[in-house]
Design an enzyme around this catalytic site. Structure first.
Site, PDB file in Angstrom:
ATOM      1  N   HIS A  50      -9.662   2.334  -1.623  1.00  0.00           N
ATOM      2  CA  HIS A  50      -8.248   2.021  -1.414  1.00  0.00           C
ATOM      3  C   HIS A  50      -7.697   1.121  -2.521  1.00  0.00           C
ATOM      4  O   HIS A  50      -7.511  -0.074  -2.329  1.00  0.00           O
ATOM      5  CB  HIS A  50      -8.098   1.364  -0.034  1.00  0.00           C
ATOM      6  CG  HIS A  50      -6.694   1.010   0.345  1.00  0.00           C
ATOM      7  ND1 HIS A  50      -5.589   1.640  -0.191  1.00  0.00           N
ATOM      8  CD2 HIS A  50      -6.212   0.084   1.203  1.00  0.00           C
ATOM      9  CE1 HIS A  50      -4.498   1.106   0.327  1.00  0.00           C
ATOM     10  NE2 HIS A  50      -4.838   0.156   1.171  1.00  0.00           N
ATOM     11  N   ILE A  78     -12.080  -2.453  -1.150  1.00  0.00           N
ATOM     12  CA  ILE A  78     -11.196  -2.562  -2.304  1.00  0.00           C
ATOM     13  C   ILE A  78     -11.710  -1.586  -3.363  1.00  0.00           C
ATOM     14  O   ILE A  78     -12.879  -1.191  -3.347  1.00  0.00           O
ATOM     15  CB  ILE A  78     -11.120  -4.009  -2.846  1.00  0.00           C
ATOM     16  CG1 ILE A  78     -12.495  -4.521  -3.268  1.00  0.00           C
ATOM     17  CG2 ILE A  78     -10.488  -4.923  -1.824  1.00  0.00           C
ATOM     18  CD1 ILE A  78     -12.431  -5.876  -3.982  1.00  0.00           C
ATOM     19  N   CYS A  83     -14.081  -0.060   7.810  1.00  0.00           N
ATOM     20  CA  CYS A  83     -13.058  -0.660   6.940  1.00  0.00           C
ATOM     21  C   CYS A  83     -13.070  -0.014   5.564  1.00  0.00           C
ATOM     22  O   CYS A  83     -14.135   0.271   5.022  1.00  0.00           O
ATOM     23  CB  CYS A  83     -13.318  -2.152   6.773  1.00  0.00           C
ATOM     24  SG  CYS A  83     -13.390  -3.036   8.332  1.00  0.00           S
ATOM     25  N   SER A  84     -11.874   0.177   4.991  1.00  0.00           N
ATOM     26  CA  SER A  84     -11.829   0.647   3.615  1.00  0.00           C
ATOM     27  C   SER A  84     -12.250  -0.496   2.710  1.00  0.00           C
ATOM     28  O   SER A  84     -12.116  -1.667   3.058  1.00  0.00           O
ATOM     29  CB  SER A  84     -10.418   1.114   3.248  1.00  0.00           C
ATOM     30  OG  SER A  84      -9.514   0.037   3.267  1.00  0.00           O
ATOM     31  N   CYS A 105       0.824  -1.214   0.000  1.00  0.00           N
ATOM     32  CA  CYS A 105       0.000   0.000   0.000  1.00  0.00           C
ATOM     33  C   CYS A 105       0.854   1.258   0.000  1.00  0.00           C
ATOM     34  O   CYS A 105       0.336   2.354  -0.219  1.00  0.00           O
ATOM     35  CB  CYS A 105      -0.935   0.014   1.198  1.00  0.00           C
ATOM     36  SG  CYS A 105      -1.805  -1.537   1.445  1.00  0.00           S
TER      37      CYS A 105
END
Lengths: 150, 389
Positions: B333, B211, B208-209, B86
Site C-alpha cells: 500500500h 507500507i 494489515c497492509s 490514500c
C-alpha cells in the site's frame, strides 16, 4: 520519555480542549460547544455548527467527565511517543460527542476492556513536542478502578 | 461532457525499495503506461500527480509532480499536484477525467507515486498517523486502530469471528500469490492469519497492509480520438464519485459510511447498480474491511459479507470477484499509488490481460473503491470509479 532538564509542560491545542482542575471547578472537564438552533454538541468545540451551517450559533459548554466506551482497539505497535501495548478508544459522552482517547489504568487486554464500560476523564501527559517538552492532554481511565487508585 | 477512455496503464512492483528514488519509480510507471497506450509521449497535454509523503519522508515539497515528470521527460504542460491521502491516486484520475470530458484537452496522464520505507518503520508509522486530525496523532492514534474500531463493532453486531476475517486474507493472499507485482506472494491459511502476531487487537499482522514503495499511472483519452492510438478494448470511465468526511458526524450511527454514499454517486453517474458490477478492487487497508465494503457497495445485504466468502462468490472464480490483484494487504500500500494500481488491475481484468489471476466471469463492468485519511469516525476522502468495456 526524555530526560531533558527544565522541560516545560505544553498544553495540547493551547488548552482549548479542557478545563484544568482548579477554581472555580476543582475537577477537570472537556470543553465542547452547543448549537443554539439545533442542539448539536461538538468536541473539540467548533465555531460553526456543521448541521445548520450558520455563524454565531455555537456556545461553549462543559462536558460530562464520565462516558462509556463505544469501541476500542489495543495497539501492540508503538509510535515515537506512545509505548505499546496501549488502548485507544472512542468514548461516548452523555451530551453527544464521541471522543477519541487513550484508556489508562487497565490491563491492555480484551479480557479487561469491554464496550460499554464507564470511563472517567483525566488530564495527563499524552506526548512530547519536538523540543522534548511534555504535551499535556486528556485520557480516560476505567471508572471501576477509581477506588483502588484514590 | 465528452466520453473518456483509459487507453494505457502501468505500474511498478510494490515493495521495499530503499535504493530506488521517487523519480525512478515514477519513470517506470509512466513509461509503462505510455507504451501500453501506444501513444507518442508528446501528445500528452496535461498531468495530475498524486503524492502525500515526499515532503515528510524525502524533503520534496510542493512541486512533486513537476519534479517527477521532469525526470520522465515532460516539461511545459500543466501539472496539478494532488494530495488526498490514500484516495490521491483516483483523485488524480478524476481530475484528468474532468480535464478531458470538459473538452479542454484530448489526452492526459494521472500518476500516483509514494515512498514510505525509511530506515525507521516507527518513524514511517508516525508520519502516516499524521493523516488523521493532528490532535488524534498527539493523543496516540494509529491507522490500524481506525479500522479496528469499526471492525470490533461489526464483530459484535453480527457475530463475526476472527476466523471469518481471516477468510478475506486467505482469498487475497492467494490472489497476491498469482500477481508478480505484489509485495507479498505467499498464500496463507486461516490458522496462519489468526495466529500471526497481534498488531492492533482484533487485527493480526497478516490482516494489515504493509507500507510500501511504488508508482502507478494511467493515460486517459477522449473516446472519439482513442482509436488513433490503441487497438485494445477501450475502457470507458462511466462514473467517478468523490466525497469527503465528515459525511457521518461523530455519534450519528444511523448515517451510512462514506463508501456507501460515494458508491451511490458513482452508480448514478454510470447508470448501473451494484448487480451490474462484474469485478471490483476495494480499499482493504486492513483486509477484514473488505467484508464491510461488500455491504456498503451493495453487493450483499447488511451483515451478509461473510457469506460472500463462505460461498467463494468473491474469489476470482466466483460471480462477484473482489480484489483479484490481492488487495492492499497482499499487493502492498504505497498510499498515493494505490488507487491507480487498483485502476490498472480493473483495466487488465476488463481487457482479459490479467494472466493467472484473470477472473472467469467475462467482466464488462468494474468498480474501484479507494479511500483514505481519517476524520471523526470515517475516512476523510473516498472515491468510487466505475469502468465499462
Amino acid at each position: 520519555m526524555s530526560d531533558k532538564p527544565n522541560k516545560k509542560q505544553i498544553l495540547l491545542m493551547d488548552g482549548a480542549l479542557f478545563h484544568l482542575p482548579g477554581p472555580p471547578d476543582k475537577e477537570p472537564y472537556l470543553v465542547g460547544s452547543k448549537c443554539s438552533i439545533c442542539g448539536y454538541v461538538a468536541f473539540p468545540k467548533k465555531e460553526i455548527c456543521p448541521i445548520c451551517l450558520k455563524r454565531n450559533t455555537m456556545q461553549e459548554i462543559p462536558l460530562s467527565r464520565v462516558g462509556k466506551i463505544n469501541t476500542f482497539a489495543i495497539s501492540h505497535m508503538g509510535t515515537l511517543h506512545h509505548q505499546a501495548p496501549y488502548v485507544q478508544a472512542y468514548v461516548d459522552l452523555p451530551e453527544g460527542p464521541r471522543v477519541f482517547s487513550m484508556i489508562i489504568d487497565t490491563e491492555p487486554t480484551e479480557e479487561a476492556v469491554k464496550i460499554g464500560m464507564e470511563v472517567e476523564l483525566v488530564i495527563d501527559k499524552v506526548s512530547e513536542d519536538e523540543e522534548g517538552n511534555d504535551v499535556i492532554g486528556y485520557k480516560f481511565r476505567l471508572l471501576r478502578n477509581r477506588g483502588a487508585l484514590l | 461532457m465528452r466520453e473518456v477512455a483509459i487507453i494505457g496503464v502501468g505500474m511498478t512492483p510494490f515493495g521495499k525499495f530503499l535504493n530506488r528514488s521517487l523519480e525512478d519509480l515514477s519513470r517506470e510507471a509512466v513509461w509503462n503506461a505510455i507504451e501500453d497506450a501506444n501513444i507518442p509521449a508528446k501528445n500528452i497535454q496535461v498531468a495530475h500527480v498524486a503524492n502525500s509523503y515526499a515532503g515528510s519522508i524525502a524533503g520534496q515539497e510542493s512541486i512533486q509532480g513537476q519534479v517527477m515528470l521532469q525526470d520522465c521527460g515532460f516539461h511545459g504542460i500543466p501539472i496539478v499536484n494532488i494530495e488526498n491521502a490514500c484516495a490521491g491516486g483516483t483523485t488524480a484520475l478524476r481530475g484528468i477525467w474532468l480535464e478531458i470530458s470538459s473538452g479542454l484537452y484530448d489526452v492526459g496522464l494521472a500518476l500516483g507515486v509514494e515512498k514510505l520505507y525509511t530506515p525507521s518503520t516507527s518513524k514511517s508509522i508516525s508520519i502516516l498517523a499524521g493523516s488523521s486530525m493532528r490532535l488524534y496523532n498527539m493523543l496516540g492514534f494509529q491507522f490500524t486502530a481506525a479500522y479496528a474500531f469499526f471492525l470490533r463493532k461489526y464483530m459484535g453486531k453480527y457475530g463475526v469471528t476472527k476466523e471469518d476475517f481471516a477468510k478475506v486474507v486467505v482469498k487475497n493472499s492467494y490472489n497476491g500469490s498469482l500477481n508478480p507485482l505484489a509485495q507479498h506472494r505467499i498464500p496463507l491459511t486461516i490458522d496462519e492469519v489468526v495466529n500471526s502476531r497481534m498488531v492492533c487487537a482484533p487485527l493480526t499482522l497478516y490482516m494489515c497492509s504493509s507500507i510500501a514503495d511504488g508508482a502507478a499511472a494511467a493515460i486517459l483519452c477522449s473516446k472519439d480520438v482513442a482509436r488513433r492510438y490503441t487497438s485494445k478494448p477501450l475502457i470507458e470511465i462511466a462514473g467517478c464519485g468523490l466525497k469527503s468526511g465528515l459525511m457521518r458526524l461523530p455519534g450519528q450511527d444511523e448515517v451510512p459510511f462514506i463508501a456507501a454514499l460515494t458508491a451511490n454517486e458513482a452508480y448514478q453517474q454510470a447508470g448501473v447498480g451494484p448487480e451490474d458490477i462484474d469485478v471490483a478492487e476495494v480499499h482493504d487497508a486492513m483486509a477484514p474491511a473488505e467484508m464491510l465494503y461488500y455491504e456498503e457497495l451493495g453487493f450483499c445485504g447488511e451483515g451478509e459479507g461473510r457469506f460472500m466468502l463462505d460461498q467463494k462468490r468473491t474469489w476470482i472464480t466466483g460471480d462477484k470477484p473482489v480484489n483479484p490483484s490481492g488487495g492492499l494487504a497482499a499487493k502492498g500500500h504505497p498510499v498515493s499509488a494505490t488507487g491507480l494500481a487498483q485502476v490498472a488491475e480493473i483495466v487488465w481484468q476488463l481487457r482479459g490481460e490479467a494472466g493467472k489471476r484473470q477472473v472467469t466471469n467475462n467482466p464488462k463492468v468494474g468498480l474501484i473503491e479507494n479511500a483514505g485519511g481519517w476524520l471523526g469516525e470515517d475516512n476523510a476522502a473516498c472515491s468510487v470509479t466505475i469502468l465499462k468495456k
